[in-house]
Scaffold this active site. Structure first.
Site, PDB file in Angstrom:
ATOM      1  N   GLY A  18       0.841  -1.202   0.000  1.00  0.00           N
ATOM      2  CA  GLY A  18       0.000   0.000   0.000  1.00  0.00           C
ATOM      3  C   GLY A  18       0.872   1.247   0.000  1.00  0.00           C
ATOM      4  O   GLY A  18       1.808   1.345   0.785  1.00  0.00           O
ATOM      5  N   ARG A  79       1.067  -5.264  -5.261  1.00  0.00           N
ATOM      6  CA  ARG A  79       1.204  -6.413  -4.359  1.00  0.00           C
ATOM      7  C   ARG A  79       1.317  -7.616  -5.292  1.00  0.00           C
ATOM      8  O   ARG A  79       0.329  -8.063  -5.849  1.00  0.00           O
ATOM      9  CB  ARG A  79      -0.012  -6.551  -3.447  1.00  0.00           C
ATOM     10  CG  ARG A  79      -0.304  -5.300  -2.597  1.00  0.00           C
ATOM     11  CD  ARG A  79      -1.440  -5.595  -1.620  1.00  0.00           C
ATOM     12  NE  ARG A  79      -2.096  -4.387  -1.115  1.00  0.00           N
ATOM     13  CZ  ARG A  79      -1.718  -3.734  -0.023  1.00  0.00           C
ATOM     14  NH1 ARG A  79      -0.698  -4.160   0.673  1.00  0.00           N
ATOM     15  NH2 ARG A  79      -2.366  -2.663   0.386  1.00  0.00           N
ATOM     16  N   ASP A 110       5.276  -4.778   6.162  1.00  0.00           N
ATOM     17  CA  ASP A 110       5.625  -6.146   6.528  1.00  0.00           C
ATOM     18  C   ASP A 110       5.770  -7.084   5.307  1.00  0.00           C
ATOM     19  O   ASP A 110       6.763  -7.793   5.169  1.00  0.00           O
ATOM     20  CB  ASP A 110       4.534  -6.663   7.483  1.00  0.00           C
ATOM     21  CG  ASP A 110       4.797  -8.072   7.935  1.00  0.00           C
ATOM     22  OD1 ASP A 110       5.565  -8.228   8.899  1.00  0.00           O
ATOM     23  OD2 ASP A 110       4.252  -9.012   7.325  1.00  0.00           O
ATOM     24  N   THR A 132       4.185   2.677   5.842  1.00  0.00           N
ATOM     25  CA  THR A 132       2.793   2.214   5.800  1.00  0.00           C
ATOM     26  C   THR A 132       1.980   3.089   6.728  1.00  0.00           C
ATOM     27  O   THR A 132       2.424   3.372   7.851  1.00  0.00           O
ATOM     28  CB  THR A 132       2.652   0.742   6.222  1.00  0.00           C
ATOM     29  OG1 THR A 132       1.268   0.492   6.542  1.00  0.00           O
ATOM     30  CG2 THR A 132       3.469   0.367   7.441  1.00  0.00           C
ATOM     31  N   ILE A 133       0.816   3.503   6.256  1.00  0.00           N
ATOM     32  CA  ILE A 133       0.004   4.373   7.117  1.00  0.00           C
ATOM     33  C   ILE A 133      -0.434   3.617   8.372  1.00  0.00           C
ATOM     34  O   ILE A 133      -0.758   4.220   9.374  1.00  0.00           O
ATOM     35  CB  ILE A 133      -1.223   4.967   6.388  1.00  0.00           C
ATOM     36  CG1 ILE A 133      -2.250   3.888   6.036  1.00  0.00           C
ATOM     37  CG2 ILE A 133      -0.817   5.775   5.175  1.00  0.00           C
ATOM     38  CD1 ILE A 133      -3.630   4.462   5.798  1.00  0.00           C
ATOM     39  N   ASP A 134      -0.435   2.276   8.312  1.00  0.00           N
ATOM     40  CA  ASP A 134      -0.900   1.472   9.454  1.00  0.00           C
ATOM     41  C   ASP A 134       0.005   1.630  10.688  1.00  0.00           C
ATOM     42  O   ASP A 134      -0.433   1.413  11.808  1.00  0.00           O
ATOM     43  CB  ASP A 134      -0.949  -0.013   9.084  1.00  0.00           C
ATOM     44  CG  ASP A 134      -2.034  -0.315   8.058  1.00  0.00           C
ATOM     45  OD1 ASP A 134      -2.763   0.618   7.689  1.00  0.00           O
ATOM     46  OD2 ASP A 134      -2.133  -1.474   7.636  1.00  0.00           O
ATOM     47  N   ASP A 136       2.151  -0.316  11.821  1.00  0.00           N
ATOM     48  CA  ASP A 136       1.986  -1.566  12.571  1.00  0.00           C
ATOM     49  C   ASP A 136       3.260  -2.425  12.562  1.00  0.00           C
ATOM     50  O   ASP A 136       3.204  -3.625  12.803  1.00  0.00           O
ATOM     51  CB  ASP A 136       0.812  -2.382  11.987  1.00  0.00           C
ATOM     52  CG  ASP A 136       1.005  -2.715  10.501  1.00  0.00           C
ATOM     53  OD1 ASP A 136       1.931  -2.167   9.877  1.00  0.00           O
ATOM     54  OD2 ASP A 136       0.228  -3.528   9.988  1.00  0.00           O
ATOM     55  N   ARG A 178      -5.555  -2.616   8.633  1.00  0.00           N
ATOM     56  CA  ARG A 178      -6.074  -3.948   8.327  1.00  0.00           C
ATOM     57  C   ARG A 178      -6.249  -4.827   9.557  1.00  0.00           C
ATOM     58  O   ARG A 178      -7.323  -5.334   9.827  1.00  0.00           O
ATOM     59  CB  ARG A 178      -5.131  -4.625   7.349  1.00  0.00           C
ATOM     60  CG  ARG A 178      -5.800  -5.499   6.341  1.00  0.00           C
ATOM     61  CD  ARG A 178      -4.802  -6.361   5.639  1.00  0.00           C
ATOM     62  NE  ARG A 178      -3.678  -5.589   5.142  1.00  0.00           N
ATOM     63  CZ  ARG A 178      -3.502  -5.284   3.872  1.00  0.00           C
ATOM     64  NH1 ARG A 178      -4.387  -5.661   2.988  1.00  0.00           N
ATOM     65  NH2 ARG A 178      -2.443  -4.613   3.493  1.00  0.00           N
ATOM     66  N   ALA A 193     -12.319  11.624  19.958  1.00  0.00           N
ATOM     67  CA  ALA A 193     -13.425  10.690  19.701  1.00  0.00           C
ATOM     68  C   ALA A 193     -13.988  10.182  21.030  1.00  0.00           C
ATOM     69  O   ALA A 193     -13.275  10.118  22.031  1.00  0.00           O
ATOM     70  CB  ALA A 193     -12.912   9.519  18.866  1.00  0.00           C
ATOM     71  N   GLU A 228     -10.757  -0.638  10.659  1.00  0.00           N
ATOM     72  CA  GLU A 228     -11.363  -1.550   9.677  1.00  0.00           C
ATOM     73  C   GLU A 228     -11.198  -3.021  10.071  1.00  0.00           C
ATOM     74  O   GLU A 228     -12.011  -3.857   9.696  1.00  0.00           O
ATOM     75  CB  GLU A 228     -10.803  -1.307   8.271  1.00  0.00           C
ATOM     76  CG  GLU A 228      -9.385  -1.753   8.067  1.00  0.00           C
ATOM     77  CD  GLU A 228      -8.907  -1.639   6.608  1.00  0.00           C
ATOM     78  OE1 GLU A 228      -7.748  -1.313   6.413  1.00  0.00           O
ATOM     79  OE2 GLU A 228      -9.700  -1.884   5.694  1.00  0.00           O
ATOM     80  N   ILE A 256      -8.686   7.890   0.908  1.00  0.00           N
ATOM     81  CA  ILE A 256      -8.336   9.306   1.131  1.00  0.00           C
ATOM     82  C   ILE A 256      -7.170   9.380   2.115  1.00  0.00           C
ATOM     83  O   ILE A 256      -6.288  10.231   2.013  1.00  0.00           O
ATOM     84  CB  ILE A 256      -9.550  10.063   1.724  1.00  0.00           C
ATOM     85  CG1 ILE A 256     -10.637  10.227   0.674  1.00  0.00           C
ATOM     86  CG2 ILE A 256      -9.145  11.417   2.280  1.00  0.00           C
ATOM     87  CD1 ILE A 256     -11.940  10.753   1.246  1.00  0.00           C
ATOM     88  N   GLN A 257      -7.164   8.441   3.066  1.00  0.00           N
ATOM     89  CA  GLN A 257      -6.142   8.452   4.124  1.00  0.00           C
ATOM     90  C   GLN A 257      -4.731   8.205   3.584  1.00  0.00           C
ATOM     91  O   GLN A 257      -3.750   8.468   4.249  1.00  0.00           O
ATOM     92  CB  GLN A 257      -6.457   7.366   5.161  1.00  0.00           C
ATOM     93  CG  GLN A 257      -7.751   7.598   5.897  1.00  0.00           C
ATOM     94  CD  GLN A 257      -8.249   6.318   6.570  1.00  0.00           C
ATOM     95  OE1 GLN A 257      -7.909   6.045   7.704  1.00  0.00           O
ATOM     96  NE2 GLN A 257      -9.059   5.545   5.871  1.00  0.00           N
ATOM     97  N   ARG A 258      -4.626   7.619   2.397  1.00  0.00           N
ATOM     98  CA  ARG A 258      -3.298   7.284   1.882  1.00  0.00           C
ATOM     99  C   ARG A 258      -2.713   8.369   0.977  1.00  0.00           C
ATOM    100  O   ARG A 258      -1.547   8.298   0.598  1.00  0.00           O
ATOM    101  CB  ARG A 258      -3.364   5.958   1.106  1.00  0.00           C
ATOM    102  CG  ARG A 258      -3.588   4.762   1.985  1.00  0.00           C
ATOM    103  CD  ARG A 258      -2.702   3.598   1.617  1.00  0.00           C
ATOM    104  NE  ARG A 258      -2.860   3.150   0.263  1.00  0.00           N
ATOM    105  CZ  ARG A 258      -3.323   1.943  -0.098  1.00  0.00           C
ATOM    106  NH1 ARG A 258      -3.685   1.075   0.836  1.00  0.00           N
ATOM    107  NH2 ARG A 258      -3.401   1.588  -1.344  1.00  0.00           N
TER     108      ARG A 258
HETATM  109  O1  F6P Z   1      -1.544  -1.616   4.462  1.00  0.00           O
HETATM  110  C1  F6P Z   1      -2.011  -0.357   4.240  1.00  0.00           C
HETATM  111  C2  F6P Z   1      -3.470  -0.354   3.940  1.00  0.00           C
HETATM  112  O2  F6P Z   1      -3.818   0.972   3.640  1.00  0.00           O
HETATM  113  C3  F6P Z   1      -4.383  -0.930   5.009  1.00  0.00           C
HETATM  114  O3  F6P Z   1      -4.652  -0.034   6.046  1.00  0.00           O
HETATM  115  C4  F6P Z   1      -5.602  -1.282   4.211  1.00  0.00           C
HETATM  116  O4  F6P Z   1      -6.322  -2.300   4.843  1.00  0.00           O
HETATM  117  C5  F6P Z   1      -5.017  -1.780   2.932  1.00  0.00           C
HETATM  118  O5  F6P Z   1      -3.768  -1.119   2.791  1.00  0.00           O
HETATM  119  C6  F6P Z   1      -5.866  -1.533   1.732  1.00  0.00           C
HETATM  120  O6  F6P Z   1      -5.239  -2.122   0.636  1.00  0.00           O
HETATM  121  P1  F6P Z   1      -5.685  -1.900  -0.864  1.00  0.00           P
HETATM  122  O7  F6P Z   1      -5.273  -0.515  -1.256  1.00  0.00           O
HETATM  123  O8  F6P Z   1      -4.937  -2.934  -1.616  1.00  0.00           O
HETATM  124  O9  F6P Z   1      -7.162  -2.030  -0.900  1.00  0.00           O
END
Ligand code: F6P
Length: 325
Positions: A18, A79, A110, A132-134, A136, A178, A193, A228, A256-258
């Site tokens: 991502g 991917r 990862d 990665t925005i996650d 994680d 994810r 929140a 999510e 939008i978050q990415r």
């Molecule tokens: O790993 C980054 C991420 O943005 C996750 O937060 C999200 O679940 C996933 O990628 C979405 O992947 P794709 O863009 O392949 O739908």
């Protein structure tokens, strides 16, 4: 085949998984710092797919000029399922060898690092930069893209709060992550929140619904952030509506978050991690990631990253709730 510049070793670079805002700043940092150290840099397109298809360009100072403020990745991303196969990896190694590449920097999360680990086992020196925005990934306090994504989210949350207050409404807002609640917890604290639902902590929807039914913490707006990984925001919203008897609206923030221009923090992080990744390769290191710990940039073995899952900050999670009372 593009011929190798005389007397120069090559460093190859790719972005995978991502995309995350700040990847371009990292590409720029790696390219410029490598050139400064007398390496030639080649960028493969679309991550590991580009290695398999031998799709690359030489990156020079001009190629990475004017990209520091651009979201996405000029090297594109993918991917690749083919790369997970022996055959795919064989093609990738052949192409790397054909192009005189023994050193590789991968920018991603990862899954990207697992690919680099496989290439390391086949003789390529490989170093990872976390993006990665996650956020994680174990071993780094921050991954490139996380801070920008958070800023996107809190900007939207403020807008949602405006309309929620006007209409005395409850909103369920789904954020990415994810299998991880790191984005949700941090966005929850930064946007005040009322409830944060994440995969790492059990929650009681009936209790939450009762609170909403009875007092809603005395507010005209109620903001529920859902990672999510917990489930679909629409399903959670339907349950709350049913249990609390209160009108609910849903916003799924999605990709939008990415996007968007990277924050100052992500640009600086990209510069520092890019430098360290090149230094690590020059020192003969491999099979490791460069990570930000405290105020230092460290080298962390992939083995550690694959073994330990990044935990959420439970104190921050609890604090979010206390501060929203
Ligand atoms: O790993 C980054 C991420 O943005 C996750 O937060 C999200 O679940 C996933 O990628 C979405 O992947 P794709 O863009 O392949 O739908």
């Amino acid at each position: 085949m593009i011929s190798l510049a005389e007397n120069k070793e090559r460093i190859a670079l790719l972005t995978s998984g991502g995309d995350a805002s700040g990847m371009n700043a990292a590409i720029r940092a790696v390219t410029r710092y490598s050139i400064y150290n007398n390496y030639e840099v080649i960028g493969f397109y679309e991550g590991y797919k580009g290695l398999i298809n031998n799709n690359f360009d030489i990156l020079n100072l001009n190629s990475v000029s004017g990209i520091i403020d651009r979201g996405g990745t000029i090297l594109y991303s993918a991917r690749s399922e083919e790369f997970k196969t022996e055959d795919g990896q064989k093609k990738a190694i052949e192409n790397l060898k054909k192009n005189n590449v023994e050193k590789l920097i991968v920018i991603g999360g990862d899954g990207t690092f697992r690919g680099a680990h496989d290439l390391h086992k086949k003789g390529i020196k490989a170093i990872g930069i976390p993006a990665t925005i996650d956020n994680d990934i174990a071993g780094t306090d921050y991954s490139i893209g996380f801070d920008t994504a958070l800023n996107v989210i809190i900007d939207i949350m403020s807008k949602i709060r405006d309309t929620a207050s006007s209409h005395d409404r409850l909103f369920v807002i789904e954020v990415m992550g994810r299998q991880s609640g790191v984005i949700a917890v941090n966005a929850g604290v930064a946007s005040a929140a009322d409830y944060i639902l994440i995969p790492e902590v059990d929650f009681d929807l009936v209790k939450i619904a009762n609170e909403i039914r009875n007092h809603r913490k005395g507010k005209r707006h109620t903001l529920v952030i859902v990672a999510e990984g917990v489930g679909k925001a629409n399903d959670i919203a339907s349950s709350i509506k049913l249990l609390a008897g209160h009108e609910v609206r849903v916003s799924v923030l999605g990709h939008i978050q990415r996007g968007g221009s990277p924050s100052a923090m992500d640009r600086i992080l990209a510069a520092r991690l890019g430098q360290k990744a090149v230094d690590a390769l020059m020192d003969g290191k491999s099979d490791a990631m460069v990570g930000y710990q405290g105020k230092e940039i460290k080298i962390i073995d992939f083995e550690y990253i694959f073994k330990y899952k990044r935990k959420i900050d439970k104190n921050l999670y609890d604090l979010a709730f206390i501060l929203s009372l």
